[in-house]
Design an enzyme around this catalytic site. Structure first.
Site, short mmCIF file in Angstrom:
data_model
loop_
_atom_site.label_atom_id
_atom_site.label_comp_id
_atom_site.label_asym_id
_atom_site.label_seq_id
_atom_site.Cartn_x
_atom_site.Cartn_y
_atom_site.Cartn_z
N GLU A 101 -9.47 5.91 7.18
CA GLU A 101 -8.04 6.16 7.08
C GLU A 101 -7.64 7.44 6.37
OE1 GLU A 101 -5.95 1.97 6.57
OE2 GLU A 101 -7.77 2.13 5.39
N ARG A 155 0.83 -1.21 0.00
CA ARG A 155 0.00 0.00 0.00
C ARG A 155 0.87 1.26 0.00
NH1 ARG A 155 -5.47 1.73 0.73
NH2 ARG A 155 -6.22 -0.41 0.61
#
Ligand SMILES: Cc1cc2nc3c(=O)[nH]c(=O)nc-3n(C[C@H](O)[C@H](O)[C@H](O)COP(=O)(O)OP(=O)(O)OC[C@H]3O[C@@H](n4cnc5c(N)ncnc54)[C@H](O)[C@@H]3O)c2cc1C
Ligand code: FES
Ligand code: FES
Lengths: 805, 490
Positions: free
Chosen positions: A760, A358
């Site tokens: 997030e 990620r």
């Protein structure tokens, strides 16, 4: 039956069961509008009453009254024992011997457990088989659990645990990125993706820069430390209450370690006192140890970690060293980008594959990289295994490219915002380095334009420059940075969720799904979805604890996916029951399906209506099933890791922040003067909850980049293992001038009510703070951008100003 | 002699006659009373999840104080009313601070919330007006990892501004009466000669007890000692608590000096010191948190000999004298002479600190700066205190002391000498003094700061102090704590 009866039942039973709190909870909060709210239009023209509303957190009243139960508050069953851990005093070595005689002899001790007492597999790793419950021959980090003590009180267990004598043949540990690079030790293979001929692009570019950015890790500091209570049942059954984001994994690994089938184990969690990723895989070990202790003693056993132990034995955000090179044109447009993320993963793989992937997926942030090589190394060090943390690697990738933007701007003498905008994804420049097309490039452009205007960026830039010209000791900095964050688990199979809805005969509704509540407001959002479906008040929907006994094989509540996945699954479950009710109604009263609407705790059909509870009762008597499961899987996503291409993300969430800081050039201290945020939550399911996620995420990100510093000494001991030395933001660190707004635009993908995930992405809005501090340092030096690593502690800032200290 | 401790809980007197001296209030609440509303987030006074409010009678007035139950000994609540989060809602209604917290979405995971509610309740009970500095100060000892605090601050403002009637106001008289009935002048001694919690009521009794048990642990606020229990797992069989000693918390003032008794709480010291100089007020505002200041004492902060304690450098710069007593013997010495070496003080077994006397800075120029990673509730990396006697632009005497620069709080004698006789306009003298600091200190590197940072900051703080004194202005040199801002009483 009179029609009103059902409704009366609902209000009296649906409300919180603590009568003394009823007044308080039913006073409609000023900001939420209560029950008599005006409907809003859904995107398909339908009328919506419960979603898109700022309802308070379902546990709000319980939180403020101290009646919300966390693991340690559950009334202990008679005879509960307490567990404490024995931790390795060295970071790397061979365990030659362990003398536990004094531990066993200590007052109150009932049992002592080591690797030898594990009936199944001594492995708690999520996938790689590289993490023992208790160290066996090899010690991998300072503080690694080696044994556990079970005693009559927690105090007795903690005291006894300190009486062990270890015989460990010590080896020099790898602590830093450089140590690991020198030894060449990794937890997983290196991985690279990208496109184009980067070397050619770099050498052809009119301008080139290169640099190294060190990015610190971060301790989760969930306020509720790790805790688990295991209660043995009959014939090997075990119930584990665990403060975990991933009950299914706890269930499976408890079964694996105990050597029993999954079906013997139930894991339950009502709520966590914060998770932030720190309880995704890393709640498992404590649950497993509690279960082992329960198995060994036949009694309920509880393990609650002391805060200092918690900070030592649980992993953190990955710290990284990013080595980058960039080539760009005279407008600051990137032509080629080469970056290696040297990630310190700690002693085992844990989630490092996904985390560092990620990082790579977000190495571009919002910027088009025509030629890019994005590489990563997953370094093995003798430190606790780093793990998920809000953003899951994304923040590191994004911070690096934001730093590069500032470097380019400094080199060209242009405003960093102009350089950023010149690099934004745009039609024709819309493919990410991993082959996914950014379909909605207009959203971020519009959002940033709006924020730039709203926060008066240009005038403030002039004011900051003027201030710096006349101020000697204090210097100001300003930065506006964007966020583009990919939504979906990049491990595609995790993008699934289940829900279970029951409607009881009095019309009250039992809601259960695989998501866990850690404060993010998932439960209230999903309840809103269900209330909308049935047209009943939110108080009729009883939110219940997450348990593997009701919804199996769940994914962790992570990747911001909670409401996207569970909201959909719950809606599907509720819609199934609703459809059965509609069909029953149509048959019974001979009306058409299109004539039936559910609202205001009633069902309207033709010219008639029924209380929802009455309809339910009739349906029950007509033997209509009033329970249903719902299942959802995210469409459209695919990812070929070997090829480094695909569409790993269903969509992107966007945001931007502008921060203004003042630094003291004598001490390196700084103050955040003002922050403006505009964030895209799609059509927010609950604007109050989403604003809370944005503000909280931003402040958490700000802590990561400023005062939160993890210090490991040369022996691998964590020196900052307590809140006295590890400093997360406090109230006064948040700027008084803090302007947070939602950017209103519907998700273009068919998500639940066109909302967007919001857990997030806001964390990375804090990149603006780091860049603003760097901007102030630049002003203080007057000779360009100085190296500044994260976190920008006062010491780091002073070092950047003066060179070496 | 009383052989129990007594306190007020939910309107009833609770009497405890058997408990390990090291028992904390939090453990008593959670494990004995089984009230689990109060949380443990850290067990070391930093997170505030365990915040409860003690109400005590002070000069006949009912005074609320938020304290960290995790590091407060059970015995220390003797004579107080203990209020926890479970006690606030009454007659089916949430307390105004609870209601405001719900309405403003002030909780997410909710784990910090009980402590935050209690901190705000203490603020509310103290009758504070809504003021941002007051609210963020009240929250400095409460960590929240979820919300980012904005909604909590809003809730506080709302509750303080609305000031609805709450049942606590009506019950104040009654509680004061009950506490008055509990107040006695008895020495308290619970336990045996081998293991006890003792709380003498007079200095004489204290002096005798200390002689009889030189191995006992003296406890004042327990903001240090509490951590020995929760983290180092110290047994502490013998505890002598100073909190009941009459007169030990006296504040005396004459034209030149102020004398602070050993058990003067830091909250009270803040008020007194703020009246002497704004920098002292700001230093005390940033000292720990409201909870820590409510429990912690002047004597404890000095006696523990911490090299990074905040009071000692300030007091040394002010020319303080420390007073000690052992049995009938009394002595006094300059505070700087009390600190011998790292964690080694000039204190004999059985001896205790009775008070500290400082010279008021009036007529002199005082500056104090605390530098830490975080402004609020953090331990100093470097703390500098400067007191200059200046006549006609010439420095007659400079007293400079630093914390964090050596194993003890220490005077910068070489720098002081370099400044003596210099004029404020003399930039070269200033630089000589900064250079002289290198001879005064060789600081260490640790997780708070490197030696290089400490060294440079120490010099820069001296520069900052001299610049400010010369210009009489601090707007251009400070981010926070400007001298014209006055602090409300705590
Ligand atoms: C969260 C937190 C934040 C803090 N922040 C700061 C800060 O910003 N600045 C700072 O300087 N400190 C700070 N401290 C440290 C601490 O609060 C102080 O040192 C405090 O003043 C100690 O006082 P006390 O009364 O609680 O001492 P206690 O804990 O009761 O005692 C400390 C020591 O002094 C001894 N002692 C106490 N009274 C006497 C006496 N009269 N005679 C002889 N010996 C005595 C005790 O035996 C013990 O050894 C912090 C502590 C915590 C927990
Ligand atoms: S538990 Fe953290 S301050 Fe008491
Ligand atoms: S609400 Fe979770 S820590 Fe404050």
């Amino acid at each position: 039956m009179r029609q009103s009866e059902g409704t009366e039942n609902l209000t009296s039973r649906g409300a919180t069961p603590r009568p003394s709190m009823r007044d308080a909870s039913s006073r409609p909060p000023a900001t939420t509008g209560g029950a008599a709210v005006a409907p809003v239009a859904g995107d398909d023209g339908t009328t919506l009453r419960y979603v898109h509303r700022p309802l308070p957190h379902d546990s709000g009243v319980r939180h403020v009254s101290g009646t919300a139960l966390y693991i340690d508050d559950i009334r202990e069953p008679e005879g509960t024992l307490h567990v404490a851990l024995g931790l390795s005093p060295v970071a790397r070595g061979r365990l030659r011997g362990l003398d536990l005689a004094a531990v066993r002899a200590a007052p109150g001790v009932v049992a002592v457990l080591t690797a030898a007492d594990v009936p199944g597999r001594n492995d708690i790793s999520p996938a790689n088989g590289d993490e023992p419950v208790f160290a066996e021959q090899e010690v991998l980090f300072h503080g690694q659990p080696v044994f556990a003590v079970v005693a009559t009180t927690r105090d007795a267990a903690r005291r006894a645990a300190r009486l062990a004598t270890f015989d460990i043949e010590e080896e020099p540990p790898s602590i830093t990125v450089e140590d690991a690079l020198a030894r060449g030790e990794t937890v997983l293979p290196d991985y690279t993706f990208g496109r184009g001929d980067v070397e050619a692009a770099l050498s052809a570019a009119p301008h080139r820069l290169e640099g190294v950015l060190r990015i610190g890790g971060q301790e989760h500091f969930y306020l509720e430390g790790q805790a688990a209570l295991a209660v043995p049942g009959e014939e090997g059954d075990i119930l584990v209450h665990s403060s975990t984001q991933h009950p299914s994994e706890v269930q499976h690994i408890v079964a694996r370690v105990l050597g029993i089938p999954d079906a013997f184990v139930t894991c339950e969690v009502r709520r966590m006192g914060g998770g932030f990723g720190g309880k995704e895989t890393q709640a498992t070990q404590w649950a497993v140890i509690a279960a082992l202790a329960a198995r060994a003693t036949g009694r309920p056993c509880k393990l609650r970690l002391d805060r200092d132990d918690d900070m030592v034995v649980t992993g953190k955000r990955h710290d990284m060293r990013a080595d980058w090179r960039v080539g760009f044109d005279g407008d600051g447009r990137i032509l080629g980008y080469d970056i290696v993320f040297n990630a310190r993963c700690g002693c085992s793989a844990d989630l490092s594959q996904g985390v560092v992937d990620r990082t790579m997926f977000h190495a571009d942030n919002a910027y088009f990289l025509p030629a890019a090589r994005i590489a990563s190394r997953r370094l093995k060090t003798n430190t606790v295994s780093n793990t998920a943390f809000r953003g899951f690697g994304g923040p590191q990738g994004m911070l690096a490219v934001e730093r590069v933007m500032d470097e380019i701007a400094a080199r060209l003498g242009r405003d960093p915002l102009d350089v950023r905008k010149a690099n934004f994804y745009a039609p024709g420049r819309d493919e990410t380095p991993y082959g996914q097309t950014v379909e909605d490039t207009d959203v971020l452009a519009a959002l940033v334009a709006q924020l730039e205007a709203d926060c008066d960026y240009r005038a403030r830039r002039r004011a900051v420059t003027a201030f710096n010209a006349r101020s000697r000791v204090l210097k100001k900095g300003l930065a506006l940075t964007p966020v583009k964050f990919g939504i979906s688990f990049t491990l595609t199979h995790l993008n699934q969720a289940g829900a279970l809805v029951h409607v009881y005969q009095d019309g009250s509704i039992h809601l259960n799904h695989g998501g866990t509540e850690m404060g993010q407001g998932l439960f209230i959002k999903v309840a809103q979805v269900v209330a909308e479906e049935f047209g009943v008040g939110i108080e009729c929907v009883r939110i219940t604890a997450t348990t593997t006994a009701k919804v199996p094989n769940t994914s962790p509540t992570a990747a911001s996916s909670g409401s996207d996945l569970n909201g959909m699954a719950a809606r599907i479950a509720a819609a199934t029951i609703r459809q059965r009710l509609v069909e029953f109604l149509c048959e019974t009263y001979d009306v058409a399906e299109g004539e039936v609407t559910f609202r205001d705790d009633r069902v309207f059909f033709g010219n008639e209506s029924l209380a929802f509870a009455d309809l339910v009762k009739k349906a029950y008597q007509a033997r209509i099933p009033l329970s249903a499961t719902g299942f959802y899987r995210t469409p459209a996503i695919h990812w070929d890791r070997a090829a480094g291409r695909g569409r790993p993300f269903f969509y992107f969430a966007y945001g931007a922040a502008c921060a203004e800081v003042t630094i003291d050039t004598l001490t390196g201290e700084y103050r955040l003067d003002r922050v403006d945020i505009l964030h895209d939550a799609g059509r927010s399911l609950n604007p109050a909850i989403d604003i809370g996620q944005i503000e909280g995420g931003f402040v958490q990100g700000m802590g990561w980049l400023t005062t939160e510093e993890l210090v490991f000494d040369a022996k691998g001991r964590l020196a900052t293992h307590a809140p006295s030395t590890y400093k997360i933001p406090v109230a006064s660190d948040v700027p008084q001038d803090f302007r947070v707004r939602l950017f209103t635009s519907a998700n273009r993908q068919p998500t639940i009510y066109r909302s967007k995930a919001v857990g997030e992405p806001p964390l990375m809005l804090a990149n603006a703070v780091f860049c603003a501090i760097a901007d102030a340092v630049r002003a203080a030096r007057g000779d360009g951008l100085a190296p500044l690593d994260a976190p920008a502690t006062p010491e780091a800032v002073l070092r950047a100003i003066v060179g070496a200290l | 002699m009383r052989r129990t401790i007594r306190f007020l809980r939910k309107g009833e007197t609770v009497e405890v006659e058997q408990f390990a001296p090291r028992t904390t209030l939090l453990d008593w609440l959670r494990l004995s009373e089984r009230s689990t509303g109060t949380k443990e987030g850290c067990g070391e006074g930093d997170c505030g999840a365990c915040t409860v409010v003690l109400r005590r009678l002070v000069d006949g007035r009912l005074v609320p104080a938020p304290v960290n139950a995790c590091i407060l000994l059970l015995g220390q609540v003797d004579g107080s009313e203990v209020l926890t989060v479970e006690d606030l809602a009454a007659e089916g209604r949430l307390h105004p601070v609870q209601q405001a917290m719900v309405e403003h979405h002030g909780s997410q995971c909710g784990f910090c919330t009980p402590g935050i509610v209690m901190s705000l309740f203490a603020l509310y009970e103290a009758g504070m007006a809504p003021d941002r500095q007051e609210v963020t100060d009240a929250l400095a000892g409460n960590l929240c990892r979820c919300t980012g605090y904005r909604p909590i601050v809003d809730a506080a403002f709302d509750a303080l501004a609305r000031r609805e009637e709450d049942p606590f106001v009506a019950r104040r008289q009654q509680v004061a009466g009950k506490l008055a009935a509990l107040a006695d002048e008895a020495d308290v001694f619970v336990g045996s000669d081998q293991s006890f919690f003792a709380a003498p009521a007079s200095i004489e009794a204290l002096a005798q007890l200390c002689l009889a048990h030189p191995d006992a642990t003296l406890v004042a606020g327990a903001t240090d000692v509490g951590l020995w229990i929760t983290k180092a797992l110290a047994e502490l069989p013998k505890v002598i608590w100073l909190g009941r000693v009459a007169g030990l918390d006296a504040v005396a003032e004459d034209g030149e000096t102020v004398t602070l008794g050993a058990t003067v709480p830091l909250s009270r010291a803040r008020d007194v010191l703020a009246g002497l100089d704004p920098d002292l007020g700001e230093l005390m505002r940033r000292f720990g948190s409201r909870q820590v200041r409510a429990s912690g004492t002047v004597g404890g902060n000095v006696a523990n000999g911490s090299p990074i304690g905040d009071l000692a450098p300030a007091l040394i710069a002010l020319g303080a004298t420390l007073h000690l007593r052992r049995g009938a013997e009394r002595r006094s010495l300059p505070l700087e002479d009390f600190f011998l070496d790292y964690r080694k003080q000039d204190r004999r077994p059985g001896e205790f600190v009775t008070a500290v006397t400082l010279r008021k800075p009036a007529g002199r120029h005082f500056r104090a700066f605390k530098v830490s990673k975080r402004f609020d509730e953090d331990i100093s990396a470097v703390m500098g205190a400067f007191c200059l006697d200046i006549a006609d632009g010439t420095v007659r005497e400079a007293r400079i002391a630093y914390g964090g620069m050596a194993g003890i709080p220490k005077r910068a004698r070489a720098a002081e000498a370099a400044l003596a006789g210099a004029t404020l306009a003399d930039g070269a003298a200033m630089e000589r003094a900064v250079t002289a600091l290198a001879g005064d200190f060789s600081p260490l590197s640790d997780h708070r700061a490197s030696a290089g940072y400490r060294r440079r900051v120490a010099g820069n703080l001296l520069r900052k102090a001299l610049t400010e004194i010369a210009t009489g202005d601090d707007a251009a040199t400070r981010l926070i704590g400007h001298r014209e801002i006055r602090h409300a009483a705590e």
